[in-house]
Design a protein around this motif. Structure first.
Motif, short mmCIF file in Angstrom:
data_model
loop_
_atom_site.label_atom_id
_atom_site.label_comp_id
_atom_site.label_asym_id
_atom_site.label_seq_id
_atom_site.Cartn_x
_atom_site.Cartn_y
_atom_site.Cartn_z
N VAL A 22 0.85 -1.20 0.00
CA VAL A 22 0.00 0.00 0.00
C VAL A 22 0.88 1.25 0.00
O VAL A 22 0.63 2.20 -0.74
CB VAL A 22 -0.97 0.00 1.20
N ARG A 26 0.91 4.19 -2.78
CA ARG A 26 0.70 5.59 -2.41
C ARG A 26 1.88 6.43 -2.92
O ARG A 26 1.68 7.53 -3.45
CB ARG A 26 0.54 5.71 -0.90
N THR A 32 -5.78 7.13 -1.25
CA THR A 32 -6.37 6.15 -0.32
C THR A 32 -7.63 5.52 -0.89
O THR A 32 -7.81 4.31 -0.81
CB THR A 32 -6.68 6.81 1.04
N GLU A 33 -8.50 6.32 -1.50
CA GLU A 33 -9.76 5.79 -2.02
C GLU A 33 -9.58 4.93 -3.27
O GLU A 33 -10.55 4.36 -3.77
CB GLU A 33 -10.78 6.91 -2.27
N GLU A 50 -7.00 -0.56 8.16
CA GLU A 50 -6.79 0.51 9.14
C GLU A 50 -5.30 0.82 9.29
O GLU A 50 -4.89 1.98 9.27
CB GLU A 50 -7.39 0.13 10.49
N ASN A 53 -3.91 2.39 6.08
CA ASN A 53 -4.67 3.55 5.62
C ASN A 53 -5.15 3.31 4.17
O ASN A 53 -4.94 4.11 3.28
CB ASN A 53 -3.87 4.84 5.72
N ALA A 54 -5.77 2.14 4.00
CA ALA A 54 -6.35 1.76 2.71
C ALA A 54 -7.85 1.55 2.90
O ALA A 54 -8.35 1.58 4.02
CB ALA A 54 -5.69 0.48 2.20
N ASP A 55 -8.55 1.34 1.82
CA ASP A 55 -9.99 1.11 1.87
C ASP A 55 -10.32 -0.37 1.84
O ASP A 55 -9.49 -1.20 1.47
CB ASP A 55 -10.69 1.77 0.68
#
Length: 113
Positions: A22, A26, A32-33, A50, A53-55
């Motif tokens: 992730v 980034r 993130t979305e 969490e 910081n991913a969906d």
């Protein structure tokens, strides 16, 4: 690793590798979305999302009808439906669901329309 017109997926061995993947996405410009994580276990998916910081793949990606249908599907059927909702074929979804069955984690980056 697979890229189609809508999504990229990387299969990793565990949550730590998922967090690293992730971070790499980034750093390459994904928001993130646009980044999703998926594990066979829903609790694990939530923890990794969490931490990284991913969906998670949800109603926005699946649509309301598939999200409701998932309440009545087996976990395997639910996972395949989630993967298909991000633009993968049924055959690809079946392959990735088997990887999830083996304890692996998917990190998926989706291009915004």
């Amino acid at each position: 690793m697979n890229m189609n017109s809508k999504s990229y997926v990387k299969v990793v061995q565990n949550g730590l590798q998922a967090v690293e993947a992730v971070g790499e996405l980034r750093a390459s410009g994904y928001l993130t979305e646009q980044i999703f994580v998926l594990a066979h276990n829903q609790d694990q998916t939530e923890r990794i999302a969490e931490t990284a910081n991913a969906d998670e793949i949800g109603i926005k990606e699946e649509g309301i009808f598939d999200a409701i249908a998932n309440l009545f599907r087996s976990r395997g059927d639910e996972l395949r439906a989630k993967i298909v909702s991000l633009g993968f074929t049924e055959m690809e979804a079946a392959f990735y669901e088997k990887e999830l069955d083996h304890g692996k984690v998917l990190v998926i980056a989706r291009q915004l329309p």
